[in-house]
Write a protein that holds these residues in place. Sequence first.
Motif, PDB file in Angstrom:
ATOM      1  N   LEU A 166       0.814  -1.212   0.000  1.00 46.91           N
ATOM      2  CA  LEU A 166       0.000   0.000   0.000  1.00 46.91           C
ATOM      3  C   LEU A 166       0.848   1.263   0.000  1.00 46.91           C
ATOM      4  O   LEU A 166       0.407   2.308  -0.501  1.00 46.91           O
ATOM      5  CB  LEU A 166      -0.938  -0.008   1.209  1.00 46.91           C
ATOM      6  N   GLU A 167       2.035   1.203   0.571  1.00 49.00           N
ATOM      7  CA  GLU A 167       2.913   2.376   0.559  1.00 49.00           C
ATOM      8  C   GLU A 167       3.228   2.793  -0.873  1.00 49.00           C
ATOM      9  O   GLU A 167       3.272   3.988  -1.186  1.00 49.00           O
ATOM     10  CB  GLU A 167       4.202   2.068   1.325  1.00 49.00           C
ATOM     11  N   MET A 168       3.428   1.815  -1.750  1.00 48.03           N
ATOM     12  CA  MET A 168       3.705   2.124  -3.157  1.00 48.03           C
ATOM     13  C   MET A 168       2.444   2.623  -3.861  1.00 48.03           C
ATOM     14  O   MET A 168       2.484   3.598  -4.610  1.00 48.03           O
ATOM     15  CB  MET A 168       4.248   0.878  -3.860  1.00 48.03           C
ATOM     16  N   PHE A 169       1.312   1.967  -3.616  1.00 47.68           N
ATOM     17  CA  PHE A 169       0.055   2.368  -4.251  1.00 47.68           C
ATOM     18  C   PHE A 169      -0.336   3.785  -3.852  1.00 47.68           C
ATOM     19  O   PHE A 169      -0.711   4.612  -4.687  1.00 47.68           O
ATOM     20  CB  PHE A 169      -1.065   1.405  -3.859  1.00 47.68           C
ATOM     21  N   LEU A 170      -0.267   4.073  -2.548  1.00 45.80           N
ATOM     22  CA  LEU A 170      -0.752   5.350  -2.029  1.00 45.80           C
ATOM     23  C   LEU A 170       0.052   6.528  -2.557  1.00 45.80           C
ATOM     24  O   LEU A 170      -0.506   7.575  -2.892  1.00 45.80           O
ATOM     25  CB  LEU A 170      -0.713   5.335  -0.498  1.00 45.80           C
ATOM     26  N   ASP A 171       1.352   6.371  -2.626  1.00 49.28           N
ATOM     27  CA  ASP A 171       2.198   7.467  -3.089  1.00 49.28           C
ATOM     28  C   ASP A 171       1.817   7.870  -4.507  1.00 49.28           C
ATOM     29  O   ASP A 171       1.661   9.066  -4.820  1.00 49.28           O
ATOM     30  CB  ASP A 171       3.669   7.047  -3.019  1.00 49.28           C
ATOM     31  N   THR A 172       1.652   6.886  -5.378  1.00 48.70           N
ATOM     32  CA  THR A 172       1.268   7.160  -6.768  1.00 48.70           C
ATOM     33  C   THR A 172      -0.139   7.735  -6.849  1.00 48.70           C
ATOM     34  O   THR A 172      -0.387   8.706  -7.578  1.00 48.70           O
ATOM     35  CB  THR A 172       1.357   5.872  -7.601  1.00 48.70           C
ATOM     36  N   GLN A 173      -1.057   7.157  -6.077  1.00 44.58           N
ATOM     37  CA  GLN A 173      -2.450   7.583  -6.142  1.00 44.58           C
ATOM     38  C   GLN A 173      -2.616   9.018  -5.665  1.00 44.58           C
ATOM     39  O   GLN A 173      -3.409   9.782  -6.232  1.00 44.58           O
ATOM     40  CB  GLN A 173      -3.307   6.640  -5.282  1.00 44.58           C
ATOM     41  N   ARG A 174      -1.884   9.409  -4.637  1.00 44.36           N
ATOM     42  CA  ARG A 174      -1.979  10.785  -4.133  1.00 44.36           C
ATOM     43  C   ARG A 174      -1.466  11.794  -5.149  1.00 44.36           C
ATOM     44  O   ARG A 174      -2.015  12.891  -5.274  1.00 44.36           O
ATOM     45  CB  ARG A 174      -1.205  10.901  -2.816  1.00 44.36           C
ATOM     46  N   ARG A 175      -0.435  11.433  -5.881  1.00 46.18           N
ATOM     47  CA  ARG A 175       0.080  12.340  -6.916  1.00 46.18           C
ATOM     48  C   ARG A 175      -0.945  12.533  -8.031  1.00 46.18           C
ATOM     49  O   ARG A 175      -1.141  13.652  -8.519  1.00 46.18           O
ATOM     50  CB  ARG A 175       1.394  11.801  -7.481  1.00 46.18           C
TER      51      ARG A 175
END
Length: 275
Positions: A35-44
């Motif tokens: 989720l750390e990888m998913f969230l970073d991209t999704q927030r951008r």
Amino acid sequence: MSKRREVKERLATLDEICGIMKTMKNLALLEIRKLEMFLDTQRRVTTSIEMTAQDFLYFYPQIQAYSDSQQLLIIIGSERGFCGDYNDSLVAFLNSQELQRETLLIAVGRKLESKLFENLRIAAFIESHSVAEEVPITLLRLIDVLNRLQQAASAKIGRISVLYYDDESERIRLRQLLPLSLPETKLTYSHPPLLNLEPTQFLTKLTDQYLYVLLHEVFYSSFMRENRKRLTHMDSAIQHLEKDTAKLRMRANRLRQEEIINEIEIIMLSTEVLS
């Protein structure tokens, strides 16, 4: 059955439970890493769309009109347990809010469903996800429910909010999804954006894209917080089990020592009788 045997069986049970909990802890850690990888991209992506929407609505604020629209609140809970007071806190926060009487509620997650089952405002319950890869499936279920509610509603559903655990702030957040927020500050652009579509058509497509992207971020953030809660809960439970196991091992050792002493006494008495 001797006391020592009972203690040994209890120890075996605790060791098995502890092993299961350690496995659940490792699974929660694995989900957090993904989720750390998913969230970073999704927030951008969300930030990029929000900037575009702010630019557009600064020059076309009159396009949005939701004065008589139906309000909808999505509450995101957990599908599985062992995450402490995660769902109870969401229900307590919901009960503290003064919602309009006509507001429809959608509850996501079986554990949350069990706590809101008697709430008459609930329009639908949706099965949630157990791993990060299932988030898109949950979103498809939610979109299907939204479409059915939109068809059945007497007024257009134009105001949609979501209640969830935000991982970034580590707090429960009530966030408006639609309508898109108008710019709070004056932008520096002197000319409106160049559009290849009619403004109304552009806003419709932008809104659909924004809702889809933002719901991904919200679900990922909520699931991240759920797994962090589960990790904390598992750590506490494992520590408690390890303390109980240590006490039981000491008790088992004392019982074994008593048995050995009794056996020695019997042997000595037998020797005296024979002599």
